[in-house]
Write a protein that holds these residues in place. Sequence first.
Motif, PDB file in Angstrom:
ATOM      1  N   TRP A  71      -1.152   9.419   2.617  1.00 38.27           N
ATOM      2  CA  TRP A  71      -0.827   8.263   3.405  1.00 38.27           C
ATOM      3  C   TRP A  71      -2.353   7.882   4.023  1.00 38.27           C
ATOM      4  N   HIS A  72      -2.985   8.908   4.073  1.00 36.23           N
ATOM      5  CA  HIS A  72      -4.563   8.255   4.658  1.00 36.23           C
ATOM      6  C   HIS A  72      -5.181   7.295   3.649  1.00 36.23           C
ATOM      7  N   SER A  73      -5.049   7.532   2.479  1.00 33.01           N
ATOM      8  CA  SER A  73      -5.705   6.787   1.397  1.00 33.01           C
ATOM      9  C   SER A  73      -4.909   5.546   1.148  1.00 33.01           C
ATOM     10  N   ILE A  74      -3.563   5.557   1.155  1.00 32.78           N
ATOM     11  CA  ILE A  74      -2.732   4.523   0.895  1.00 32.78           C
ATOM     12  C   ILE A  74      -3.155   3.461   2.209  1.00 32.78           C
ATOM     13  N   ARG A  75      -3.278   4.185   3.289  1.00 33.49           N
ATOM     14  CA  ARG A  75      -3.282   3.161   4.725  1.00 33.49           C
ATOM     15  C   ARG A  75      -4.732   2.441   4.486  1.00 33.49           C
ATOM     16  N   SER A  76      -5.807   3.060   3.999  1.00 35.97           N
ATOM     17  CA  SER A  76      -7.253   2.630   3.908  1.00 35.97           C
ATOM     18  C   SER A  76      -6.982   1.558   2.866  1.00 35.97           C
ATOM     19  N   ASP A  77      -6.244   1.757   1.814  1.00 42.63           N
ATOM     20  CA  ASP A  77      -6.297   0.571   0.705  1.00 42.63           C
ATOM     21  C   ASP A  77      -5.465  -0.446   1.293  1.00 42.63           C
ATOM     22  N   LEU A  78      -4.496  -0.346   2.207  1.00 44.57           N
ATOM     23  CA  LEU A  78      -3.807  -1.364   2.636  1.00 44.57           C
ATOM     24  C   LEU A  78      -4.477  -2.127   3.565  1.00 44.57           C
ATOM     25  N   GLU A  79      -5.438  -1.535   4.468  1.00 42.18           N
ATOM     26  CA  GLU A  79      -6.207  -2.249   5.332  1.00 42.18           C
ATOM     27  C   GLU A  79      -7.199  -3.010   4.696  1.00 42.18           C
ATOM     28  N   LEU A  80      -7.746  -2.586   3.565  1.00 40.93           N
ATOM     29  CA  LEU A  80      -8.757  -3.526   2.784  1.00 40.93           C
ATOM     30  C   LEU A  80      -7.887  -4.766   2.360  1.00 40.93           C
ATOM     31  N   ARG A  81      -6.716  -4.611   2.112  1.00 38.99           N
ATOM     32  CA  ARG A  81      -5.865  -5.810   1.610  1.00 38.99           C
ATOM     33  C   ARG A  81      -5.671  -6.815   2.606  1.00 38.99           C
ATOM     34  N   GLY A  82      -5.840  -6.416   3.918  1.00 42.59           N
ATOM     35  CA  GLY A  82      -5.624  -7.118   4.923  1.00 42.59           C
ATOM     36  C   GLY A  82      -4.167  -6.992   5.822  1.00 42.59           C
ATOM     37  N   TRP A  83      -3.618  -5.724   5.578  1.00 40.69           N
ATOM     38  CA  TRP A  83      -2.485  -5.827   6.346  1.00 40.69           C
ATOM     39  C   TRP A  83      -2.966  -4.993   8.106  1.00 40.69           C
ATOM     40  N   SER A  84      -2.083  -5.712   8.870  1.00 38.51           N
ATOM     41  CA  SER A  84      -2.301  -5.140  10.365  1.00 38.51           C
ATOM     42  C   SER A  84      -1.818  -3.794  10.439  1.00 38.51           C
ATOM     43  N   SER A  85      -2.117  -3.221  11.859  1.00 36.63           N
ATOM     44  CA  SER A  85      -1.824  -2.043  12.363  1.00 36.63           C
ATOM     45  C   SER A  85      -0.171  -1.827  12.409  1.00 36.63           C
ATOM     46  N   SER A  86       0.504  -2.915  12.943  1.00 37.21           N
ATOM     47  CA  SER A  86       1.893  -3.139  13.148  1.00 37.21           C
ATOM     48  C   SER A  86       2.530  -2.978  11.913  1.00 37.21           C
ATOM     49  N   GLN A  87       2.111  -3.988  10.973  1.00 37.05           N
ATOM     50  CA  GLN A  87       2.628  -3.735   9.451  1.00 37.05           C
ATOM     51  C   GLN A  87       2.445  -2.375   8.944  1.00 37.05           C
ATOM     52  N   LEU A  88       1.339  -1.654   9.087  1.00 34.39           N
ATOM     53  CA  LEU A  88       1.280  -0.303   8.477  1.00 34.39           C
ATOM     54  C   LEU A  88       2.182   0.630   9.150  1.00 34.39           C
ATOM     55  N   GLU A  89       2.437   0.601  10.492  1.00 37.42           N
ATOM     56  CA  GLU A  89       3.324   1.362  11.153  1.00 37.42           C
ATOM     57  C   GLU A  89       4.743   1.196  10.378  1.00 37.42           C
ATOM     58  N   LEU A  90       5.038  -0.076  10.054  1.00 32.63           N
ATOM     59  CA  LEU A  90       6.402  -0.258   9.454  1.00 32.63           C
ATOM     60  C   LEU A  90       6.257   0.223   8.208  1.00 32.63           C
ATOM     61  N   ILE A  91       5.160   0.066   7.494  1.00 28.78           N
ATOM     62  CA  ILE A  91       5.221   0.511   5.925  1.00 28.78           C
ATOM     63  C   ILE A  91       5.485   2.166   5.797  1.00 28.78           C
ATOM     64  N   GLN A  92       4.737   2.811   6.842  1.00 30.76           N
ATOM     65  CA  GLN A  92       4.870   4.205   7.054  1.00 30.76           C
ATOM     66  C   GLN A  92       6.350   4.676   7.375  1.00 30.76           C
ATOM     67  N   ALA A  93       6.819   4.019   7.910  1.00 24.10           N
ATOM     68  CA  ALA A  93       8.166   4.508   8.652  1.00 24.10           C
ATOM     69  C   ALA A  93       9.269   4.328   7.295  1.00 24.10           C
TER      70      ALA A  93
END
Length: 86
Positions: A34-56
Motif C-alpha cells: 500500500w505504501h508504494s501504491i500510495r506514493s504512486d497515486l500521490e505523484l499522479r495528483g490524488w488527494s489524501s481524502s481520495q487515497l483514504e477512499l481508495i485504501q478502503a
Amino acid sequence: MAAPRTRRQSKRFVPARPPERSAKRRLVLPEGDWHSIRSDLELRGWSSSQLELIQAELSHGWPLRIAVRHAAMRLGTCPTGSKALG
C-alpha cells in the motif's frame, strides 16, 4: 468419597501474545504494498481524502483500477493529469 479430579492445562499449545501497539500492520495487495501504491497515486495528483477512499476499497477486495474509479465517482473528482491504471 473420591477426591475430585483436577484438570491440568495442556502444555501443547503456546498462548498467543497480543500484538505490539507500536507495530503497524502493512496492507499488502496483489498490486503491491500500500505504501508504494500510495506514493504512486500521490505523484499522479490524488488527494489524501481520495487515497483514504481508495485504501478502503482495496481493503474490501476491489482491484486497484476499480478502487480508483469508485473513489473518483464517489467524490466526483479525479486529478487533472491522471492516467488510466492498467
